[in-house]
Write a protein that holds these residues in place. Structure first.
Motif: not given
Ligand code: SAM
Length: 282
Positions: A48, A52, A78, A80, A96, A129-130, A179, A181
């Motif tokens: 990943h 964080f 992943t 956290s 996720e 998808d969020a 999808a 972002l």
């Molecule tokens: C900054 S990372 C988050 C990391 C997480 N806090 C960690 O510590 O593992 C942003 C996450 O948003 C996910 N993401 C991107 N678009 C999304 C969507 N439409 N719906 C849900 N998750 C999405 C990405 O796959 C990525 O894992």
């Protein structure tokens, strides 16, 4: 009425309505910045590109919730946030998009739950998808801690850490999914789509609950895009923006960007933006 002369004045009992911390632990969290250098990650979560540390998640979760309450992360990566929630006796709910990250998170959470045995709180992680959060039939949550993609920064040529990740054969972006972002090239559209997810988070949180968003301002071309500040303003349309805590990393290598011809900083801090869903908005 004051007590008769010579009698001790009963000490006022304070009830901690927000968390289970002692006054000393509470006040420590009130400093507006903290230094946290992420520990080396184990092989699974290395895939990943933008995780964080669990230690950060634990700090925020133990401040903004009590044991037994429910924590939400709509972009869980992943896992956290969910991991720290379970480890501290909170329920965890997450979403996720990327099935590979969701699988890593599931495995980590299942392992932790097995270690905790009967004391493991319930948890649920959906691969979805969020942007359709309210269609997922999720329960109400007491706190949300999350971090969206930092726009499409992972795709920017020369992005910090890219060379090293390429050399190690690790993914440079979250996914190629439309999808995702992190694949939205237009900045204003990105801010609006992320904003719309948090409108749904607002509906899922109980009145009085807090939301923390970990994000960074980003540089592209020859300018800075104030992503943290733009999200603070956008999310502030529904939540009340309370403040920021600044997460500093002081173990990062300095690069000589622009040396001898232009000012380009090394950005080694993130904003942890704290919002509240007020019981009544004034
Ligand atoms: C900054 S990372 C988050 C990391 C997480 N806090 C960690 O510590 O593992 C942003 C996450 O948003 C996910 N993401 C991107 N678009 C999304 C969507 N439409 N719906 C849900 N998750 C999405 C990405 O796959 C990525 O894992």
């Amino acid at each position: 009425m004051s007590p008769p002369r010579g009698e001790a004045v009963p000490r006022r009992q304070f009830v901690n309505r927000l968390n289970d911390l002692s006054p000393r632990e509470w006040i420590k969290f009130q400093k507006s910045w903290f230094v946290l250098n992420p520990p080396r990650r184990d092989a699974g979560v290395l895939t990943h590109p933008g995780k964080f540390p669990e230690a950060l998640a634990e700090q925020f979760i133990t401040f903004f919730t009590k044991r037994g309450q429910r924590v939400l992360d709509p972009m869980a990566g992943t896992g956290s946030t969910l991991f720290a929630a379970l480890a501290t006796g909170r329920e965890a709910v997450g979403v996720e998009l990327n099935p590979a990250f969701a699988a890593i998170a599931q495995e980590r959470l299942a392992r932790l739950a097995a270690e905790l045995g009967e004391s493991s709180p319930p948890w649920r992680l959906l691969c979805a998808d969020a942007r359709a959060l309210l269609d997922l039939d999720l329960p109400q949550a007491d706190y949300c801690l999350t971090s969206p993609p930092y726009w499409d920064m992972l795709r920017r040529k020369g992005f910090e850490g890219q060379r090293e990740r390429r050399a190690r054969g690790l993914p440079l972006a979250y996914s190629d999914d439309a999808a995702d972002l992190g694949n939205i090239a237009d900045y204003d559209r990105f801010v609006q789509e992320v904003g719309a997810i948090f409108d749904q988070v607002h509906a899922l949180l109980r009145p009085g609950a807090y939301l923390t968003v970990v994000v960074k301002n980003v540089k592209k071309g020859n300018r800075m895009y104030p992503l943290a500040w733009d999200l603070a303003r956008r999310l502030g349309e529904r939540f009340t923006l309370k403040d920021e805590r600044i997460w500093l990393q002081d173990d990062q290598r300095l690069a000589p960007y622009g040396m001898f011809h232009a000012w380009v900083s090394n950005t080694h801090h993130h904003y942890c933006l704290n919002f509240r869903k007020e019981r009544e908005r004034v």
